[in-house]
Design an enzyme around this catalytic site. Structure first.
Site, PDB file in Angstrom:
ATOM      1  N   ASN A  10      67.142 107.629  60.817  1.00  8.34           N
ATOM      2  CA  ASN A  10      68.120 108.320  59.977  1.00  8.34           C
ATOM      3  C   ASN A  10      68.204 107.565  58.646  1.00  8.34           C
ATOM      4  OD1 ASN A  10      70.332 109.484  58.780  1.00  8.34           O
ATOM      5  ND2 ASN A  10      71.825 108.692  60.270  1.00  8.34           N
ATOM      6  N   TRP A  11      67.605 108.158  57.633  1.00  4.57           N
ATOM      7  CA  TRP A  11      67.552 107.468  56.328  1.00  4.57           C
ATOM      8  C   TRP A  11      68.889 107.524  55.586  1.00  4.57           C
ATOM      9  CZ3 TRP A  11      62.255 109.084  53.666  1.00  4.57           C
ATOM     10  CH2 TRP A  11      61.198 108.730  54.531  1.00  4.57           C
ATOM     11  N   LYS A  12      69.791 108.376  56.052  1.00  2.00           N
ATOM     12  CA  LYS A  12      71.079 108.584  55.361  1.00  2.00           C
ATOM     13  C   LYS A  12      70.815 108.930  53.891  1.00  2.00           C
ATOM     14  CE  LYS A  12      73.126 105.634  58.793  1.00  2.00           C
ATOM     15  NZ  LYS A  12      74.224 104.761  59.195  1.00  2.00           N
ATOM     16  N   HIS A  98      77.126 113.266  63.183  1.00  2.00           N
ATOM     17  CA  HIS A  98      77.082 111.829  62.879  1.00  2.00           C
ATOM     18  C   HIS A  98      78.482 111.360  62.481  1.00  2.00           C
ATOM     19  CE1 HIS A  98      76.145 108.016  61.024  1.00  2.00           C
ATOM     20  NE2 HIS A  98      75.005 108.052  61.681  1.00  2.00           N
ATOM     21  N   GLU A 100      79.494 109.436  60.284  1.00  4.44           N
ATOM     22  CA  GLU A 100      79.793 109.418  58.846  1.00  4.44           C
ATOM     23  C   GLU A 100      80.197 110.808  58.358  1.00  4.44           C
ATOM     24  OE1 GLU A 100      76.119 107.529  57.710  1.00  4.44           O
ATOM     25  OE2 GLU A 100      76.812 105.688  58.651  1.00  4.44           O
ATOM     26  N   GLU A 170      76.295 106.665  69.556  1.00  6.55           N
ATOM     27  CA  GLU A 170      76.387 105.730  68.441  1.00  6.55           C
ATOM     28  C   GLU A 170      77.817 105.203  68.326  1.00  6.55           C
ATOM     29  OE1 GLU A 170      72.959 106.535  65.477  1.00  6.55           O
ATOM     30  OE2 GLU A 170      74.693 107.688  64.850  1.00  6.55           O
ATOM     31  N   GLY A 176      75.810 100.251  61.094  1.00  6.30           N
ATOM     32  CA  GLY A 176      75.721  99.603  59.794  1.00  6.30           C
ATOM     33  C   GLY A 176      76.487  98.291  59.712  1.00  6.30           C
ATOM     34  N   SER A 216      72.994  99.677  64.533  1.00  8.42           N
ATOM     35  CA  SER A 216      72.386  98.364  64.256  1.00  8.42           C
ATOM     36  C   SER A 216      71.207  98.049  65.174  1.00  8.42           C
ATOM     37  CB  SER A 216      73.432  97.244  64.300  1.00  8.42           C
ATOM     38  OG  SER A 216      74.418  97.456  63.306  1.00  8.42           O
ATOM     39  N   GLY A 237      69.167 103.513  61.844  1.00  7.39           N
ATOM     40  CA  GLY A 237      69.569 103.721  60.457  1.00  7.39           C
ATOM     41  C   GLY A 237      68.864 102.732  59.551  1.00  7.39           C
ATOM     42  N   GLY A 238      69.541 101.660  59.203  1.00  7.92           N
ATOM     43  CA  GLY A 238      69.035 100.673  58.238  1.00  7.92           C
ATOM     44  C   GLY A 238      67.595 100.242  58.464  1.00  7.92           C
TER      45      GLY A 238
HETATM   46  P1  PGA Z   1      72.397 101.679  61.638  1.00  7.58           P
HETATM   47  O1  PGA Z   1      72.715 103.267  61.620  1.00  7.58           O
HETATM   48  O2  PGA Z   1      71.139 101.511  62.469  1.00  7.58           O
HETATM   49  O3  PGA Z   1      72.176 101.314  60.200  1.00  7.58           O
HETATM   50  O4  PGA Z   1      73.553 101.013  62.248  1.00  7.58           O
HETATM   51  C1  PGA Z   1      72.517 104.068  62.755  1.00  7.58           C
HETATM   52  C2  PGA Z   1      72.990 105.456  62.453  1.00  7.58           C
HETATM   53  O5  PGA Z   1      74.022 105.608  61.784  1.00  7.58           O
HETATM   54  O6  PGA Z   1      72.363 106.454  62.863  1.00  7.58           O
END
Ligand code: PGA
Length: 258
Positions: A10-12, A98, A100, A170, A176, A216, A237-238
């Protein structure tokens, strides 16, 4: 039951157009050399979808996902993108729910249920995210919290539709933050999710649902997570923004057994 292994990135809201193509291309080249039977899903920002779908097209194990879609198929919704439009880019999946988007776009259980329906109606596979915030984990009520998320947004589906979904657990406190759930915490919740699915549908459906862990996830902690019998893969994500780290996680998923 042997479930598919899946690693999704997930590149966000990261990577401008050219950087995104470089990243996708680098992942495509490295992953295609691996020849591992794992599904890899890239979820870039919408502007990349069509071009990245073309880049990965020749590898049937690589898929592309949108990070969101609208509840309606078309119309006067400035700035929005429908599931039908996502599908037309060559994408096959869409992330829905998600944390967010729940937080910043105020997406309710009901809106998410409508998005799941819209995605399925356009032949997109929803990657449905669930997970509790820190205060819920501290109160030890995470099982009920996640059960409600699934019930309110997914359990209106007939079994045949539900069986198409991917679930991503998640925990919000791990996204994050650099803090990952302990492998046992991930396992406990994944097992709990299967129990809820079995109660609603049946044990076959529960056993065949792909459940990813997200929060994470990185090369240094992926192995412990993938050793858990109910963790089928990761939504990263990251660490998915660095092709070497992402490939490392894919390799760990391929080589780690429960
Ligand atoms: P993260 O994000 O690996 O940066 O914690 C995961 C996600 O939000 O899908």
């Amino acid at each position: 039951m042997k479930r598919p292994l899946v690693v999704a990135g997930n590149w966000k809201m990261n990577a401008n157009f050219i950087d995104g193509l470089r990243l996708a291309n680098s992942i495509f080249v490295q992953f295609s050399q691996l020849k591992e039977n794992i599904q890899v899903i890239l979820a870039p920002p919408a502007i990349h979808l069509h071009t990245i779908a073309n880049i990965v097209e020749s590898n049937p194990l690589m898929k592309v996902a949108a990070q969101n879609c609208h509840t309606h198929s078309h119309g006067a919704f400035t700035g929005e993108i429908s599931a039908k439009m996502v599908k037309s880019t060559g994408a096959s999946h869409v992330i829905i729910g998600h944390s967010e988007r729940r937080k910043y776009a105020g997406e309710s259980h009901q809106t998410l249920a409508q998005k799941v329906d819209a995605a399925l109606a356009s032949d997109l596979i929803p990657i449905f995210c669930c997970g509790e915030p820190l205060e819920i984990r501290e109160a030890n009520t995470q099982n009920d919290y996640v059960a409600t998320q699934l019930k309110e947004s997914l359990f209106h589906l007939p079994q045949s539709s539900f069986q198409k979904l991917i679930i991503a657990y998640e925990p919000v406190w791990a996204i994050g933050t650099g803090v990952t759930a302990e492998p046992q915490q991930a396992q406990d919740m994944h097992q709990h999710i299967r129990t809820i699915i079995a109660d609603k549908y049946d044990s076959n459906t529960a056993e065949s649902t792909v459940i990813l862990y997200g929060g994470s996830c990185k090369p240094s902690n992926a192995e412990g997570l993938f050793q858990q019998p109910d963790v089928d893969g990761a939504l990263v994500g990251g660490a998915s923004l660095d092709s070497d780290k992402f490939i490392e996680i894919i390799k760990m998923r391929a080589y780690t057994t429960a």
